[in-house]
Scaffold this active site. Structure first.
Site, short mmCIF file in Angstrom:
data_model
loop_
_atom_site.label_atom_id
_atom_site.label_comp_id
_atom_site.label_asym_id
_atom_site.label_seq_id
_atom_site.Cartn_x
_atom_site.Cartn_y
_atom_site.Cartn_z
N GLU A 114 15.46 -29.60 7.06
CA GLU A 114 16.12 -30.90 7.21
C GLU A 114 15.47 -31.72 8.31
O GLU A 114 14.84 -31.18 9.21
CB GLU A 114 17.61 -30.72 7.50
CG GLU A 114 17.95 -29.96 8.74
CD GLU A 114 19.46 -29.68 8.82
OE1 GLU A 114 20.18 -30.60 9.19
OE2 GLU A 114 19.86 -28.56 8.49
N LYS A 116 14.94 -33.69 11.69
CA LYS A 116 15.54 -33.52 13.02
C LYS A 116 15.85 -34.92 13.55
O LYS A 116 14.95 -35.69 13.89
CB LYS A 116 14.56 -32.80 13.94
CG LYS A 116 15.19 -32.45 15.26
CD LYS A 116 14.35 -31.46 16.03
CE LYS A 116 15.07 -30.96 17.27
NZ LYS A 116 15.50 -32.02 18.16
N ASP A 118 16.84 -37.97 15.78
CA ASP A 118 16.62 -38.26 17.19
C ASP A 118 17.90 -38.89 17.76
O ASP A 118 18.01 -40.11 17.90
CB ASP A 118 15.43 -39.23 17.33
CG ASP A 118 14.84 -39.17 18.71
OD1 ASP A 118 15.31 -38.36 19.53
OD2 ASP A 118 13.89 -39.93 18.97
N TYR A 226 24.91 -30.41 11.20
CA TYR A 226 23.84 -29.50 10.81
C TYR A 226 24.18 -28.02 10.95
O TYR A 226 23.34 -27.17 10.72
CB TYR A 226 22.54 -29.80 11.56
CG TYR A 226 22.63 -29.66 13.07
CD1 TYR A 226 22.74 -28.42 13.68
CD2 TYR A 226 22.56 -30.78 13.88
CE1 TYR A 226 22.81 -28.30 15.04
CE2 TYR A 226 22.61 -30.67 15.25
CZ TYR A 226 22.74 -29.42 15.84
OH TYR A 226 22.81 -29.30 17.20
N LYS A 315 7.75 -30.52 15.13
CA LYS A 315 7.81 -31.88 15.67
C LYS A 315 6.72 -32.78 15.06
O LYS A 315 5.62 -32.31 14.76
CB LYS A 315 7.60 -31.86 17.20
CG LYS A 315 8.56 -30.98 17.94
CD LYS A 315 9.97 -31.49 17.87
CE LYS A 315 10.23 -32.61 18.81
NZ LYS A 315 10.86 -32.28 20.05
N CYS A 409 -15.72 -68.96 28.13
CA CYS A 409 -15.77 -67.89 27.13
C CYS A 409 -16.53 -66.70 27.73
O CYS A 409 -17.64 -66.87 28.24
CB CYS A 409 -16.47 -68.39 25.88
SG CYS A 409 -16.85 -67.05 24.73
N CYS A 412 -20.07 -66.49 25.61
CA CYS A 412 -21.15 -67.51 25.61
C CYS A 412 -21.04 -68.50 26.75
O CYS A 412 -21.93 -69.32 26.93
CB CYS A 412 -21.17 -68.25 24.27
SG CYS A 412 -19.78 -69.37 24.08
N CYS A 427 -12.51 -70.47 22.35
CA CYS A 427 -13.83 -70.80 22.88
C CYS A 427 -14.32 -72.02 22.11
O CYS A 427 -14.18 -72.08 20.89
CB CYS A 427 -14.77 -69.61 22.64
SG CYS A 427 -16.50 -70.07 22.63
N CYS A 433 -21.69 -69.47 19.91
CA CYS A 433 -21.13 -68.26 20.54
C CYS A 433 -21.45 -67.05 19.65
O CYS A 433 -21.05 -67.01 18.49
CB CYS A 433 -19.62 -68.44 20.69
SG CYS A 433 -18.79 -66.98 21.32
O1 I6G Z 1 19.26 -29.60 18.17
C1 I6G Z 1 19.28 -29.34 16.87
C2 I6G Z 1 19.00 -30.31 15.95
C3 I6G Z 1 19.03 -30.02 14.60
C4 I6G Z 1 19.60 -28.03 16.44
C5 I6G Z 1 19.63 -27.73 15.07
C6 I6G Z 1 19.34 -28.76 14.15
O2 I6G Z 1 19.37 -28.44 12.86
C7 I6G Z 1 19.03 -29.42 11.94
N1 I6G Z 1 19.93 -26.49 14.66
C8 I6G Z 1 20.19 -25.54 15.55
C9 I6G Z 1 20.50 -24.18 15.08
C10 I6G Z 1 20.17 -25.83 16.91
N2 I6G Z 1 19.89 -27.06 17.37
C11 I6G Z 1 20.45 -24.78 17.91
#
Ligand code: I6G
Length: 674
Positions: A114, A116, A118, A226, A315, A409, A412, A427, A433
């Site tokens: 899946e 991650k 942010d 998650y 990552k 410039c 030139c 210029c 130029c």
């Molecule tokens: O920090 C996390 C982001 C996403 C996670 C995570 C995750 O799963 C999609 N899953 C686990 C098991 C842990 N941190 C510890």
């Protein structure tokens, strides 16, 4: 209504609203309009006001309640919130998979994969199906109590769905803000002169840590779940993917992009696919997470230190990094425009090393207040060109230097002009130029212009520096012998280049006009000019007014066109080019009759074209006399089809409409081959 009837209606309304929340937030498939939903809420509010004794904390009306708290209390997590190990390369993932298989002594493993998100990790505690507590991750053992604020997030159910909810369930997830909400929030903050947030993650964190839940409620936060923490006596399913499915049944939102994949190949393939979709997701992600799907195998694998052995975060290369501006130099473009370019301490960002970043123009430079010596945030997302996002003022050294526009410039020495209200400085040297000459030649030779294969930037530079080529016409006097004598040129590439030059002589009028590099005359304007006048001589002798008659050509562009042809040096170059054999077939002009090669056609464009943007193609079709519309109907006579065409193509086929591809379209409007 009597009180018992009201109580019944209140229960019905709550049930309906919860169902609509589930359909909207979890299934992404709402059943009712926003207006209908608002009406149900209004009715519930009115009934609860009439019967305050019937208000319960889990009512949908009670998301935002109570006075702002003074601070956040501390919460000890029943099950610690762990962290994940990171993988930065494919090899790291291969190693992870090998360790997993060796420990389990199995051939292959299925992973739940899946994105991650942010955002901020959060733990929600449901007791008998009611949300009783929400806490931030904190140090993993203790977090902050943010219950009042999490209740204000519309996609977090206050009550779990279904009759079979566990007596205790701790749910783990990520609170985030979509890019759209982030931009709206920052726009509003900017309008009010308030501080803006740096990115969606900071905006989500700032919004969740508001002491007043009303502010959180106004901030469009979202949640993806998650996993689970404490589960009491819940008969936990056998696979992680089944846990997520169960969470969805309880009304909790999970990321729709989750998949179960086979082995390390499946995992890496998923990584690639999500990476390509990253910009289209609408929210920021910083990688993907792979988890061993079988929970009995997760138990067998256990943990090292504070991270599970059964999961890893793969990552993406960071899209933002900080670095130092060593210098700002000015580059001179084809039309003489001076562009400030920041020379950076090289920095690895978005998967490449960046050492130069354009600052576009003096206004942009002033807006960002970039000074030499500053530490700046550089961003490179996907294939987008890198940019300086902002300066970090706290890290500005005392001797940081303000960047000034040069008076002369840098190439030139001609004087630099900047018109009132214009962001761009130029210029004044024109083709005197060498930078402008070089850029003009590069443009002339480029693929969409004369398409001279093998005439790269370095070669143009050598030819200009050696004084061998001053105008595009000089290119056609180059011989294989003299080319072969140049640096990094063998006899074979020299012969190839002479051949490419020869081939390029057979061109089209739109390409030729585009290649001339007239200021503000891009591909679509060149096409419009060509189809309007049909012949170069007609354009050369047209008055300013006549040039302005061309579709989408305003007074500024018309003046540039006129200035270009009024300049004797330019006419001389054109005459030399023709003398050396550059030629094209005339185009049937639309000017006199309003007629063009596509007159009488009602045309629709669908899919992605390789050589023209949608707008350029529409302009070109109109310039060629067609009526352009958006949808296919019985009136449509011609469908132009690009890549990934969908329902319009099917409909046109059903209606028996003539369908042409991009190449045929280009031929019909006189633009020639790609
Ligand atoms: O920090 C996390 C982001 C996403 C996670 C995570 C995750 O799963 C999609 N899953 C686990 C098991 C842990 N941190 C510890």
């Amino acid at each position: 209504m009597t009180a018992p009837e009201d109580a019944k209606r209140i229960a019905e309304l709550r049930e309906q609203i919860r169902r609509h929340d589930f359909r909207y937030y979890v299934l992404d498939d709402p059943e009712v309009s926003d207006a209908r939903y608002d009406a149900l809420m209004a009715e519930l509010r009115a009934l609860e006001e009439a019967h305050p004794g019937l208000v319960t904390p889990d009512s949908p009306t009670q998301r935002v309640g109570g006075a702002p708290s003074g601070a956040f209390g501390e919460v000890v997590h029943a099950v610690p919130m762990l962290s994940l190990d990171n993988a930065f390369t494919e090899q790291d993932v291969v190693d992870f998979d090998r360790r997993v298989r060796e420990r389990l002594d199995v051939e292959s493993v299925e992973y739940s994969a899946e994105p991650k998100i942010d955002g901020l990790a959060i733990s929600l505690r449901y007791e008998r199906g009611k949300l009783v507590q929400a806490a931030t991750r904190g140090d993993g053992t203790k977090g902050e109590d943010v219950t009042a604020n999490v209740r204000a997030i519309r996609s977090v159910p206050l009550t779990l769905r279904g009759t079979d909810v566990p007596p205790l369930l701790e749910v783990r997830g990520e609170v985030y803000m979509t890019r759209r909400s982030f931009e709206q929030l920052n726009r509003r903050a900017g309008e009010r002169g308030e501080k803006t947030f740096v990115n969606p993650r900071n905006a989500a964190a700032g919004s969740l840590r508001q002491l007043d839940p009303k502010v959180t409620a106004s901030r469009a936060l979202d949640l993806f779940c998650y996993g689970v923490g404490a589960t009491g006596h819940w008969p936990v399913p056998r696979r992680h993917s089944e846990v997520l499915a169960a969470l969805r049944e309880f009304g909790l939102r999970t990321c729709p992009a989750i998949e179960v994949v086979a082995g390390v190949r499946g995992a890496l393939d998923y990584y690639g696919r999500i990476g390509r979709r990253r910009d289209a997701l609408g929210y920021d992600i910083d990688g993907v997470v792979y988890k061993v799907d079988r929970l009995d195998w997760q138990r067998d694998l256990g943990f090292v230190a504070r991270a599970p052995r059964w999961a890893v975060a793969h990552k993406f290369p960071a899209q933002e990094e900080t670095t130092v501006v060593r210098d700002v130099e000015f580059q001179v473009g084809r039309t003489g425009a001076l562009t400030p370019v920041a020379r950076l301490e090289p920095v690895f960002v978005g998967g490449v090393t960046v050492s130069n970043v354009t600052l576009h123009n003096m206004d942009e430079l002033a807006r960002k207040d970039v000074r030499i010596g500053d530490t700046v945030v550089v961003r490179r997302a996907g294939d987008v060109i890198p940019e300086v996002v902002r300066v970090i003022p706290d890290l500005r050294p005392k001797d940081a230097r303000v960047v000034k526009l040069p008076k002369q410039c840098p190439v030139c020495g001609s004087h630099v002009t900047r018109d009132e209200g214009e962001a761009v400085a130029r210029c004044s040297g024109g083709l005197v130029c060498s930078a402008q000459r070089r850029e003009a030649l590069r443009h002339f030779a480029s693929r969409r212009a004369m398409d001279i294969e093998g005439l790269g930037d370095k070669l143009v530079e050598q030819l200009v520096d050696a004084g061998r080529v001053e105008t595009p016409a000089d290119l056609y006097s180059l011989t294989a012998d003299e080319l072969a004598g140049l640096e990094r040129m063998g006899p074979k590439s020299a012969a190839n280049l002479v051949e490419a030059l020869e081939r390029s002589k057979q061109t089209t009028l739109p390409r030729f006009l585009f290649a001339l590099g007239i200021r503000d005359v891009g591909e679509s304007t060149a096409l419009a000019l060509a189809t309007h006048f049909g012949r170069l001589e007609a354009l050369e002798s047209a008055t300013l007014d006549e040039v302005q008659q061309v579709r989408d050509v305003g007074p500024v562009v018309a003046a540039h066109v006129r200035d270009f042809f009024d300049e004797p040096r330019n006419r001389k170059v054109i005459a030399e080019l023709r003398h050396r054999g550059v030629s094209w077939p005339d185009v049937a002009p639309t000017r006199a009759s309003g007629e063009g090669p596509l007159s009488g056609e009602t045309l629709v464009i669908t899919g992605t074209l390789a050589s023209l943007t949608r707008d350029e193609a529409r302009d070109a079709a109109r310039a060629a006399g067609a009526t352009v519309t958006d949808s296919v109907s019985k009136k449509t006579t011609l469908l132009v089809v690009g890549a990934d065409a969908g329902s319009k193509l099917r409909k046109a086929q059903e209606l028996g409409i003539t369908i042409i591809d991009e190449d045929e379209f280009r031929r019909r409007i006189g633009a020639g081959d790609r």
